[in-house]
Design a protein around this motif. Structure first.
Motif, mmCIF file in Angstrom:
data_model
loop_
_atom_site.group_PDB
_atom_site.id
_atom_site.type_symbol
_atom_site.label_atom_id
_atom_site.label_comp_id
_atom_site.label_asym_id
_atom_site.label_seq_id
_atom_site.Cartn_x
_atom_site.Cartn_y
_atom_site.Cartn_z
ATOM 1 N N GLU A 89 -6.103 18.326 -5.555
ATOM 2 C CA GLU A 89 -6.897 17.674 -4.581
ATOM 3 C C GLU A 89 -6.323 16.289 -4.937
ATOM 4 O OE1 GLU A 89 -11.455 16.430 -4.509
ATOM 5 O OE2 GLU A 89 -11.158 18.333 -5.465
ATOM 6 N N ARG A 90 -6.186 15.658 -5.941
ATOM 7 C CA ARG A 90 -5.699 14.327 -6.178
ATOM 8 C C ARG A 90 -4.234 14.229 -5.392
ATOM 9 N NH1 ARG A 90 -7.257 15.478 -11.627
ATOM 10 N NH2 ARG A 90 -5.131 15.913 -12.369
ATOM 11 N N LEU A 91 -3.401 15.279 -5.274
ATOM 12 C CA LEU A 91 -2.190 15.215 -4.491
ATOM 13 C C LEU A 91 -2.649 15.273 -3.197
ATOM 14 C CD1 LEU A 91 0.838 15.450 -4.210
ATOM 15 C CD2 LEU A 91 0.467 17.806 -4.376
ATOM 16 N N GLU A 92 -3.491 15.724 -2.593
ATOM 17 C CA GLU A 92 -3.787 15.821 -1.323
ATOM 18 C C GLU A 92 -4.479 14.483 -0.749
ATOM 19 O OE1 GLU A 92 -6.876 18.843 -0.198
ATOM 20 O OE2 GLU A 92 -5.208 20.302 -0.594
ATOM 21 N N GLN A 93 -5.359 13.766 -1.839
ATOM 22 C CA GLN A 93 -5.815 12.564 -1.567
ATOM 23 C C GLN A 93 -4.689 11.407 -1.689
ATOM 24 O OE1 GLN A 93 -8.605 12.020 -4.719
ATOM 25 N NE2 GLN A 93 -10.323 13.362 -3.650
ATOM 26 N N ALA A 94 -3.630 11.697 -2.520
ATOM 27 C CA ALA A 94 -2.822 10.509 -2.513
ATOM 28 C C ALA A 94 -1.929 10.879 -1.107
ATOM 29 C CB ALA A 94 -1.747 10.828 -3.793
ATOM 30 N N GLU A 95 -1.659 12.104 -0.599
ATOM 31 C CA GLU A 95 -0.693 12.108 0.550
ATOM 32 C C GLU A 95 -1.586 11.562 1.974
ATOM 33 O OE1 GLU A 95 2.086 16.004 -0.742
ATOM 34 O OE2 GLU A 95 0.025 16.434 0.304
ATOM 35 N N SER A 96 -2.717 11.723 1.559
ATOM 36 C CA SER A 96 -3.616 11.259 2.659
ATOM 37 C C SER A 96 -3.262 9.840 3.039
ATOM 38 C CB SER A 96 -5.080 11.577 2.787
ATOM 39 O OG SER A 96 -5.738 10.739 1.701
ATOM 40 N N ARG A 97 -2.993 8.851 1.771
ATOM 41 C CA ARG A 97 -2.719 7.497 2.004
ATOM 42 C C ARG A 97 -1.482 7.288 2.526
ATOM 43 N NH1 ARG A 97 -6.033 8.046 -2.683
ATOM 44 N NH2 ARG A 97 -4.162 7.461 -4.014
ATOM 45 N N GLU B 235 0.815 -1.197 0.076
ATOM 46 C CA GLU B 235 0.084 -0.105 0.073
ATOM 47 C C GLU B 235 0.681 1.351 0.002
ATOM 48 O OE1 GLU B 235 -2.539 -0.091 3.332
ATOM 49 O OE2 GLU B 235 -3.845 -1.649 2.422
ATOM 50 N N GLN B 236 1.911 1.330 0.981
ATOM 51 C CA GLN B 236 2.881 2.292 0.898
ATOM 52 C C GLN B 236 3.354 2.676 -0.186
ATOM 53 O OE1 GLN B 236 1.444 4.411 3.209
ATOM 54 N NE2 GLN B 236 3.739 4.883 3.824
ATOM 55 N N GLU B 237 3.981 1.704 -1.166
ATOM 56 C CA GLU B 237 4.474 1.677 -2.506
ATOM 57 C C GLU B 237 3.576 2.338 -3.411
ATOM 58 O OE1 GLU B 237 7.096 -1.050 -5.624
ATOM 59 O OE2 GLU B 237 6.167 -1.763 -3.964
ATOM 60 N N ALA B 238 2.426 1.887 -3.316
ATOM 61 C CA ALA B 238 1.332 2.201 -4.215
ATOM 62 C C ALA B 238 1.026 3.720 -4.004
ATOM 63 C CB ALA B 238 0.267 1.520 -4.523
ATOM 64 N N ALA B 239 0.803 4.130 -2.799
ATOM 65 C CA ALA B 239 0.714 5.441 -2.394
ATOM 66 C C ALA B 239 1.728 6.408 -2.552
ATOM 67 C CB ALA B 239 0.474 5.412 -0.860
ATOM 68 N N GLU B 240 3.235 5.903 -2.485
ATOM 69 C CA GLU B 240 4.181 7.042 -2.864
ATOM 70 C C GLU B 240 4.214 6.965 -4.383
ATOM 71 O OE1 GLU B 240 7.384 4.781 -1.525
ATOM 72 O OE2 GLU B 240 7.041 5.262 0.793
ATOM 73 N N ALA C 60 1.587 7.142 -6.215
ATOM 74 C CA ALA C 60 0.479 8.105 -6.669
ATOM 75 C C ALA C 60 0.763 9.588 -6.211
ATOM 76 C CB ALA C 60 -0.820 7.369 -5.745
ATOM 77 N N VAL C 61 1.696 9.416 -5.147
ATOM 78 C CA VAL C 61 2.019 11.010 -4.553
ATOM 79 C C VAL C 61 2.892 11.368 -5.535
ATOM 80 C CG1 VAL C 61 3.472 12.338 -2.646
ATOM 81 C CG2 VAL C 61 1.556 10.729 -2.279
ATOM 82 N N ALA C 62 4.004 10.533 -6.179
ATOM 83 C CA ALA C 62 4.948 11.202 -7.081
ATOM 84 C C ALA C 62 4.198 11.664 -8.347
ATOM 85 C CB ALA C 62 5.786 10.174 -7.373
ATOM 86 N N THR C 63 3.152 10.926 -8.876
ATOM 87 C CA THR C 63 2.600 11.048 -10.087
ATOM 88 C C THR C 63 1.697 12.332 -9.885
ATOM 89 O OG1 THR C 63 2.234 8.641 -10.587
ATOM 90 C CG2 THR C 63 0.644 10.437 -11.688
ATOM 91 N N ALA C 64 0.970 12.435 -8.806
ATOM 92 C CA ALA C 64 0.098 13.638 -8.270
ATOM 93 C C ALA C 64 0.835 15.071 -8.479
ATOM 94 C CB ALA C 64 -0.735 13.413 -7.183
ATOM 95 N N ARG C 65 2.058 14.807 -7.794
ATOM 96 C CA ARG C 65 3.251 16.180 -7.559
ATOM 97 C C ARG C 65 3.337 16.464 -9.214
ATOM 98 N NH1 ARG C 65 6.488 14.210 -2.340
ATOM 99 N NH2 ARG C 65 5.070 14.894 -0.660
ATOM 100 N N SER C 66 3.866 15.412 -9.840
ATOM 101 C CA SER C 66 4.310 15.824 -11.383
ATOM 102 C C SER C 66 3.206 16.722 -12.038
ATOM 103 C CB SER C 66 4.790 14.555 -12.010
ATOM 104 O OG SER C 66 5.045 14.767 -13.301
ATOM 105 N N ASP C 67 1.827 16.183 -11.828
ATOM 106 C CA ASP C 67 0.548 16.632 -12.491
ATOM 107 C C ASP C 67 0.614 18.113 -11.874
ATOM 108 O OD1 ASP C 67 -1.632 16.813 -13.937
ATOM 109 O OD2 ASP C 67 -2.946 16.105 -12.504
ATOM 110 N N VAL C 68 0.626 18.184 -10.610
ATOM 111 C CA VAL C 68 0.470 19.790 -10.095
ATOM 112 C C VAL C 68 1.628 20.537 -10.822
ATOM 113 C CG1 VAL C 68 0.772 21.124 -7.879
ATOM 114 C CG2 VAL C 68 -0.564 19.045 -8.077
ATOM 115 N N ARG C 69 2.810 20.209 -10.759
ATOM 116 C CA ARG C 69 3.999 20.999 -11.527
ATOM 117 C C ARG C 69 3.518 21.241 -13.011
ATOM 118 N NH1 ARG C 69 7.218 17.560 -8.510
ATOM 119 N NH2 ARG C 69 7.657 16.051 -10.311
ATOM 120 N N ARG C 70 3.045 20.209 -13.692
ATOM 121 C CA ARG C 70 2.667 20.457 -15.136
ATOM 122 C C ARG C 70 1.492 21.581 -15.220
ATOM 123 N NH1 ARG C 70 1.790 15.559 -16.312
ATOM 124 N NH2 ARG C 70 -0.405 15.514 -15.858
ATOM 125 N N GLN C 71 0.708 21.387 -14.233
ATOM 126 C CA GLN C 71 -0.440 22.146 -14.298
ATOM 127 C C GLN C 71 -0.029 23.883 -13.906
ATOM 128 O OE1 GLN C 71 -3.069 21.730 -15.618
ATOM 129 N NE2 GLN C 71 -3.028 19.300 -15.865
#
Length: 546
Positions: A323-331, A246-251, A253-264
């Motif tokens: 919002e996706r980043l916050e959800q990913a970080e919450s996990r 779960e932690q590997e998947a969450a990490e 997801a966080v990396a992907t979400a952070r990349s998306d935030v930077r792109r946006q």
């Protein structure tokens, strides 16, 4: 209305749960919230409950046992319940048979054997005509001496008392067994016997424990986190694997979400650049074409409306990415760790730290010293002190500190010494955590004390909580802080069963801290894995009875 009930086991309850908490709220008398809307269904079989120190695990067991009532919601248990608390409240003068709950039955049996026909004696015996045989068998199964029936509780060691508490439950033959940190203070043999009880228990079981070996013997593990419980199938190894996945998947997801935030963010900045460029170009075009003011206002308004829609589109995309980043970080698990750095504890190699001269403890056990292979210490050596329950290990630590006088011989300590006792009775429950630690370090600046306490996870208001309100793990951290932050700093550290009550994160942090500790160390522990993790220099075994 809050409620607690014990109901007979039925086919329907057996298919669903043996313990049910529905919408349970709990607040302490001062209004401090503990649980809010907790729903928990414990299925039949062997279950364990884990979680960070202070999460409320022991509180849940006390609710289940009916020792405290919920502020709201309902608690129900299917069948008769037997509860072993983390800290047994004991009357040292109480006779063991009375503690086991068999004294009245034994008395009635003796009266009947002597010819009594009093109905009260037969009522007292009930169905327990074999109580003597069952008691002897239960004590033997748990490794307790038969002469324990002739003792009082004050004559037993901490580990023997835990075993006796378990014996009391087994004799009562409950349908549901609830155990809170049952391996605390048990030696290796007693731990093996407890594991046998757990693995062969035919009723239902709910155990709170951080003992990884014990957790391998359960069918499922429920993790209490952020006020709710999530179940994982299997024992500790399966639980750890699932959490790691779960932690590997969450990490990821966080990396992907952070990349998306930077792109946006970059897209948003690029959009602003393009809008500014278009605005400047429009102004130049209007001047060149000698466009009238009315036409200029029309095209300007149209441009601004288009720009507003363009900005809104990018703002919505950026907001969704955040919002996706916050959800990913919450996990993500952010288990906090205690951090200790105490250079003043360093002991030069070769300095005499501890020397024993013909020492005999008050229980009659002789402890080798003065050049023999024993407890003489020089430099930053680290020793594991092992032996059966009642062998005198705790007595030796208290003798080294001067709390207990030896039967003969003497102890010579050459450096400041600190003791973390098994019962964690260092703290004044009426004082706050800060006040307790400050009292152990007189003259130290209060801000320095608070900064040091923050490394033990007592930040801000947490440092101002009364010691009497702390959970078992929190009390351990506060007691450890009081010992390690004392002035002068301890260069000989004595630890008596330090892994009792520690959650997994605190256990790992303690191992790391003690591995970096620069002074001499004597550790009493029955946890072989902990001793291996600590990297001790030698093992000294004590024998005999208290």
């Amino acid at each position: 209305m809050p409620a607690h009930s014990s109901v007979p086991a039925t086919a329907s309850t057996a298919r669903t749960s043996v313990i049910t908490l529905a919408g349970v709220d709990l607040s302490w008398p001062d209004g401090t919230p503990v649980l809010s809307g907790l729903d928990l269904l414990v299925p039949p079989g062997r279950s364990a409950l884990v979680g960070a120190n202070g999460a409320g695990k022991s509180t849940i067991l006390r609710l289940v046992a009916g020792q405290i009532a919920p502020t709201g919601g309902q608690v129900a248990v299917s069948g008769r319940l037997g509860y072993l608390p983390q800290d047994l409240t004991l009357d040292a003068h109480r006779a063991v048979p009375d503690f086991l709950g068999i004294e009245e039955t034994r008395r009635a049996l003796r009266a009947i054997e002597a010819g009594s026909v009093d109905p009260a004696d037969y009522d007292a015996v009930g169905d327990d005509w074999d109580i003597e045989e069952r008691t002897i068998a239960t004590l033997g199964r748990l490794g307790l001496p038969l002469d324990a029936l002739d003792r009082r509780l004050g004559e037993l060691s901490g580990g023997e008392v835990v075993q006796l508490g378990l014996a009391r439950l087994l004799l009562a033959r409950p349908d549901v067994l609830v155990l809170d940190e049952p391996t605390n203070n048990l030696d290796a043999a007693a731990r093996d016997r407890l594991l046998d009880v757990v693995s062969t228990w035919t009723g239902s079981l709910l155990v709170v424990s951080h003992d990884r070996e014990l957790l391998e013997h359960v069918d499922r593990i429920g993790e209490l986190r952020d006020g709710s419980v999530r179940w994982y199938g299997g024992g500790y190894s399966a639980y750890a694997e699932q959490v790691a996945a779960e932690q590997e998947a969450a990490e990821q997801a966080v990396a992907t979400a952070r990349s998306d935030v930077r792109r946006q963010r970059n897209d948003r900045a690029e959009a602003e650049r393009l809008l500014a460029q278009r605005k400047r170009q429009g102004a130049r075009n209007a001047v060149r074409s000698n466009m009238g003011k009315g036409a200029q206002h029309y095209w300007q308004n149209r441009s601004e409306k288009n720009a507003a829609r363009y900005r809104k589109l990018h703002d919505e995309r950026l907001g969704a990415a955040r919002e996706r980043l916050e959800q990913a970080e919450s996990r993500l698990r952010e288990d906090r760790e205690i951090r200790v750095d105490l250079p003043d504890t360093a002991v030069p190699r070769g300095r005499v730290v501890l020397r024993l001269h013909d020492l005999v403890l008050r229980n009659g056990v002789a402890v080798a010293g003065t050049g023999q292979l024993g407890l003489d210490l020089s430099g930053p050596d680290r020793i594991a002190l092992v032996g059966g329950n009642g062998a005198g290990k705790s007595t030796l630590l208290h003798t080294v500190t001067g709390r207990v006088a030896p039967a003969s011989g003497r102890v010579e300590v050459g450096v400041p010494v600190g003791l973390l006792p098994q019962r964690l009775d260092l703290l004044d429950d009426e004082l706050t955590v800060f006040e307790n630690v400050a009292a152990a370090a007189p003259g130290v600046d209060p801000n320095t004390v608070r900064a040091a306490l923050a490394r033990f996870l007592f930040r801000g208001e947490r440092a101002d909580r009364p010691a009497g309100t702390l959970s078992g793990g929190e009390r351990f951290r506060a007691s450890l802080a009081a010992v390690l932050l004392a002035a002068p700093a301890p260069q000989l550290l004595l630890l008596d069963e330090p892994t009792n009550n520690l959650d997994f994160a605190s256990y790992d942090a303690l191992v790391s801290a003690l591995s970096a500790y620069r002074g001499a160390l004597i550790v009493v522990s029955h946890d072989q894995g902990f001793l291996e993790d600590l990297g001790i220099d030698r093992v000294v075994e004590l024998g005999g009875e208290d």
